[in-house]
Design a protein around this motif. Structure first.
Motif, PDB file in Angstrom:
ATOM      1  N   THR A   1      12.289 -30.813  13.409  1.00 41.61           N
ATOM      2  CA  THR A   1      13.044 -32.049  13.516  1.00 41.61           C
ATOM      3  C   THR A   1      14.396 -31.856  12.840  1.00 41.61           C
ATOM      4  OG1 THR A   1      12.190 -32.966  11.433  1.00 41.61           O
ATOM      5  CG2 THR A   1      10.885 -33.368  13.430  1.00 41.61           C
ATOM      6  N   GLN A   2      15.220 -32.865  12.924  1.00 42.64           N
ATOM      7  CA  GLN A   2      16.530 -32.772  12.289  1.00 42.64           C
ATOM      8  C   GLN A   2      16.417 -32.687  10.767  1.00 42.64           C
ATOM      9  OE1 GLN A   2      18.282 -36.283  14.180  1.00 42.64           O
ATOM     10  NE2 GLN A   2      19.625 -34.961  15.383  1.00 42.64           N
ATOM     11  N   SER A   3      15.317 -33.180  10.217  1.00 45.36           N
ATOM     12  CA  SER A   3      15.142 -33.157   8.764  1.00 45.36           C
ATOM     13  C   SER A   3      14.522 -31.855   8.264  1.00 45.36           C
ATOM     14  CB  SER A   3      14.264 -34.334   8.323  1.00 45.36           C
ATOM     15  OG  SER A   3      12.999 -34.272   8.953  1.00 45.36           O
ATOM     16  N   GLY A   4      14.047 -30.997   9.178  1.00 45.06           N
ATOM     17  CA  GLY A   4      13.480 -29.729   8.744  1.00 45.06           C
ATOM     18  C   GLY A   4      12.324 -29.282   9.621  1.00 45.06           C
ATOM     19  N   LYS A   5      11.501 -28.367   9.087  1.00 46.46           N
ATOM     20  CA  LYS A   5      10.389 -27.779   9.829  1.00 46.46           C
ATOM     21  C   LYS A   5       9.098 -27.949   9.046  1.00 46.46           C
ATOM     22  CE  LYS A   5      11.025 -23.648  11.694  1.00 46.46           C
ATOM     23  NZ  LYS A   5      10.804 -23.647  13.142  1.00 46.46           N
ATOM     24  N   ASP A   6       8.040 -28.343   9.735  1.00 38.56           N
ATOM     25  CA  ASP A   6       6.700 -28.433   9.160  1.00 38.56           C
ATOM     26  C   ASP A   6       5.794 -27.454   9.888  1.00 38.56           C
ATOM     27  OD1 ASP A   6       7.287 -30.460   7.294  1.00 38.56           O
ATOM     28  OD2 ASP A   6       7.066 -31.989   8.854  1.00 38.56           O
ATOM     29  N   ILE A   7       4.976 -26.724   9.125  1.00 39.15           N
ATOM     30  CA  ILE A   7       4.088 -25.718   9.703  1.00 39.15           C
ATOM     31  C   ILE A   7       2.662 -25.991   9.240  1.00 39.15           C
ATOM     32  CG2 ILE A   7       3.514 -23.266   9.784  1.00 39.15           C
ATOM     33  CD1 ILE A   7       6.491 -22.692   9.254  1.00 39.15           C
ATOM     34  N   VAL A   8       1.734 -25.946  10.182  1.00 39.57           N
ATOM     35  CA  VAL A   8       0.314 -26.086   9.880  1.00 39.57           C
ATOM     36  C   VAL A   8      -0.407 -24.902  10.511  1.00 39.57           C
ATOM     37  CG1 VAL A   8      -1.774 -27.468  10.154  1.00 39.57           C
ATOM     38  CG2 VAL A   8       0.430 -28.602   9.827  1.00 39.57           C
ATOM     39  N   SER A   9      -1.163 -24.153   9.699  1.00 37.74           N
ATOM     40  CA  SER A   9      -1.912 -23.004  10.195  1.00 37.74           C
ATOM     41  C   SER A   9      -3.362 -23.138   9.725  1.00 37.74           C
ATOM     42  CB  SER A   9      -1.299 -21.700   9.669  1.00 37.74           C
ATOM     43  OG  SER A   9      -1.998 -20.581  10.166  1.00 37.74           O
ATOM     44  N   LYS A  10      -4.312 -22.920  10.657  1.00 38.56           N
ATOM     45  CA  LYS A  10      -5.729 -23.073  10.328  1.00 38.56           C
ATOM     46  C   LYS A  10      -6.546 -21.888  10.833  1.00 38.56           C
ATOM     47  CE  LYS A  10      -5.896 -28.148  10.279  1.00 38.56           C
ATOM     48  NZ  LYS A  10      -6.574 -29.350  10.823  1.00 38.56           N
ATOM     49  N   ILE A  11      -7.512 -21.492  10.032  1.00 37.59           N
ATOM     50  CA  ILE A  11      -8.544 -20.539  10.439  1.00 37.59           C
ATOM     51  C   ILE A  11      -9.862 -21.292  10.396  1.00 37.59           C
ATOM     52  CG2 ILE A  11      -9.764 -18.413   9.873  1.00 37.59           C
ATOM     53  CD1 ILE A  11      -7.239 -17.312   8.696  1.00 37.59           C
ATOM     54  N   ASN A  12     -10.529 -21.411  11.547  1.00 36.83           N
ATOM     55  CA  ASN A  12     -11.651 -22.326  11.680  1.00 36.83           C
ATOM     56  C   ASN A  12     -11.185 -23.705  11.229  1.00 36.83           C
ATOM     57  OD1 ASN A  12     -13.154 -20.209  12.681  1.00 36.83           O
ATOM     58  ND2 ASN A  12     -14.170 -19.778  10.747  1.00 36.83           N
ATOM     59  N   GLN A  13     -11.886 -24.338  10.301  1.00 33.45           N
ATOM     60  CA  GLN A  13     -11.434 -25.660   9.866  1.00 33.45           C
ATOM     61  C   GLN A  13     -10.617 -25.603   8.581  1.00 33.45           C
ATOM     62  OE1 GLN A  13     -14.445 -24.383   9.598  1.00 33.45           O
ATOM     63  NE2 GLN A  13     -15.786 -25.508   8.190  1.00 33.45           N
ATOM     64  N   PHE A  14     -10.302 -24.397   8.109  1.00 30.75           N
ATOM     65  CA  PHE A  14      -9.620 -24.246   6.832  1.00 30.75           C
ATOM     66  C   PHE A  14      -8.118 -24.096   7.032  1.00 30.75           C
ATOM     67  CE2 PHE A  14     -13.865 -22.348   6.501  1.00 30.75           C
ATOM     68  CZ  PHE A  14     -14.418 -23.220   5.584  1.00 30.75           C
ATOM     69  N   GLU A  15      -7.352 -24.930   6.350  1.00 24.04           N
ATOM     70  CA  GLU A  15      -5.896 -24.886   6.481  1.00 24.04           C
ATOM     71  C   GLU A  15      -5.309 -23.877   5.504  1.00 24.04           C
ATOM     72  OE1 GLU A  15      -2.007 -27.862   6.117  1.00 24.04           O
ATOM     73  OE2 GLU A  15      -4.014 -28.684   6.456  1.00 24.04           O
ATOM     74  N   ILE A  16      -4.405 -23.037   6.011  1.00 15.33           N
ATOM     75  CA  ILE A  16      -3.749 -22.020   5.200  1.00 15.33           C
ATOM     76  C   ILE A  16      -2.509 -22.632   4.561  1.00 15.33           C
ATOM     77  CG2 ILE A  16      -2.752 -19.712   5.181  1.00 15.33           C
ATOM     78  CD1 ILE A  16      -5.718 -19.878   5.996  1.00 15.33           C
ATOM     79  N   LYS A  17      -2.415 -22.532   3.258  1.00 11.42           N
ATOM     80  CA  LYS A  17      -1.266 -23.070   2.536  1.00 11.42           C
ATOM     81  C   LYS A  17      -0.273 -21.950   2.248  1.00 11.42           C
ATOM     82  CE  LYS A  17      -3.099 -27.223   1.983  1.00 11.42           C
ATOM     83  NZ  LYS A  17      -2.525 -28.440   2.598  1.00 11.42           N
ATOM     84  N   PHE A  18       0.960 -22.150   2.617  1.00 12.58           N
ATOM     85  CA  PHE A  18       1.982 -21.178   2.247  1.00 12.58           C
ATOM     86  C   PHE A  18       3.330 -21.881   2.181  1.00 12.58           C
ATOM     87  CE2 PHE A  18       1.756 -20.933   6.857  1.00 12.58           C
ATOM     88  CZ  PHE A  18       3.084 -20.930   7.248  1.00 12.58           C
ATOM     89  N   PRO A  19       4.260 -21.361   1.383  1.00 13.39           N
ATOM     90  CA  PRO A  19       5.560 -22.008   1.249  1.00 13.39           C
ATOM     91  C   PRO A  19       6.395 -21.832   2.500  1.00 13.39           C
ATOM     92  CG  PRO A  19       5.558 -19.911   0.106  1.00 13.39           C
ATOM     93  CD  PRO A  19       4.155 -20.127   0.581  1.00 13.39           C
ATOM     94  N   SER A  20       7.295 -22.735   2.734  1.00 14.68           N
ATOM     95  CA  SER A  20       8.124 -22.690   3.936  1.00 14.68           C
ATOM     96  C   SER A  20       9.591 -22.692   3.547  1.00 14.68           C
ATOM     97  CB  SER A  20       7.826 -23.907   4.821  1.00 14.68           C
ATOM     98  OG  SER A  20       8.615 -23.886   5.977  1.00 14.68           O
TER      99      SER A  20
END
Length: 324
Positions: A211-230
């Motif tokens: 979006t104009q305000s930035g980027k959001d990223i969501v990554s998942k393995i099975n039902q587990f969400e991977i957290k990482f800095p953007s």
């Protein structure tokens, strides 16, 4: 005494619940999912990636990249699945696209035109993921795992009903723009990877919202969400975009949000070029609503394959050109 007993019972329930949750994690995926790092190191100075990234231009090989700062075993499996997914798309894909254009002659309203494009890409193949050899691997300073796999080990489906060793890939790309006195833009990419039932990782999901305000990223393995800095990744010093790349028909994306994010972005945006070169124009109607009129829709459906003609990194941006 009664209060103490109640407190002990509550603590016991919480403790048993945590044990049950950990057991579910182990059962659903044999990889160590609870070893993901929660403290991320500061931006690395070397920011290196493998020299063999150029092998992405070969039809014989395909490259996959994991998310940063993951457990090494899980990162290796994630990168391998992503490499297989890209190889499947290159070999055989079916895509559907709808492009809508709206215009308005009401100058007093804030918008004079609107563009919406939605492309869906599907592919499937058979591959023995457990015994799939990895030709080369590399771990970056951001703990991203790069892998190289041989596409010869990935076969097209001989029977749609046969689910043995079948991997399925679905990708979507959405773009929306409004122009006028106020301008708004939005884009969204996603990649779903579904694996054979016997494989511990059942599915990978990846979403990237721009979006104009930035980027959001969501990554998942099975039902587990991977957290990482953007937004902290530097692979090369920043510099202005190379305009000659556009003249050569290359699509580019910032590496600021990890290598895989840029790699997937340029591949899907290159596939979007197929929509612009084909499709049937259908006029839905002259009146869309009180604001927009003159709606034109372009629809397209094709089965095809593609190859990566050129890839390069310059000024912390990834450039790619594809052939169809």
């Amino acid at each position: 005494m009664t209060m103490n007993i109640k407190s002990l019972l509550i603590l016991l329930v919480v403790f048993l619940g945590n044990l049950q949750l950990k057991g579910q994690v182990r059962d659903s995926c044999s990889l160590v999912v609870d070893s993901l790092q929660t403290q991320f190191p500061q931006n690395s100075e070397d920011g290196k990636f493998p020299d063999w990234i150029q092998l992405a231009t070969s039809d014989e090989f395909c490259i996959g990249v994991s998310d940063p700062y993951m457990d090494s075993d899980m990162a290796l499996e994630q990168a391998k699945l992503r490499a297989v997914a890209i190889a499947c798309l290159k070999k055989n894909l079916a895509y559907r696209s709808i492009v809508d254009n709206y215009t308005s002659d009401k100058k007093e309203r804030y918008a004079s035109s609107k563009f919406v494009s939605l492309t869906n890409v599907l592919s499937a193949a058979q591959v023995d993921l457990k015994s799939l050899p990895i030709e080369k691997s590399f771990t970056s300073s951001f703990d991203e795992v790069f892998v190289l796999v041989n596409s010869a080990n990935i076969r097209q489906l001989s029977n749609e009903c046969d689910s043995t060793n079948t991997i399925r890939i679905s990708a979507d790309l959405l773009q929306s723009e409004i122009k006028g006195s106020r301008e708004e833009s939005y884009s969204f990419i996603k990649l779903y990877i579904n694996t054979p039932k016997q494989y511990p990782i059942k599915e990978l999901k990846y979403y990237s919202y721009n979006t104009q305000s930035g980027k959001d990223i969501v990554s998942k393995i099975n039902q587990f969400e991977i957290k990482f800095p953007s937004g902290i990744f530097r692979y090369q010093p920043f510099q202005k975009s190379d305009t000659t790349a556009y003249q050569n028909g290359m699509i580019d994306a910032s590496l600021h949000y990890s290598f895989w994010n840029a790699y997937l972005d340029v591949i899907l945006n290159n596939l979007l070029l197929m929509t612009k070169e084909g499709g049937k124009v259908k006029s839905v109607g002259d009146q869309y609503n009180t604001m927009f009129k003159n709606l034109f829709r372009v629809v397209d459906y094709q089965k095809m394959k593609f190859s990566i003609a050129d890839i390069k990194v310059e000024g912390n941006r990834l450039y790619m050109k594809t052939d169809f």
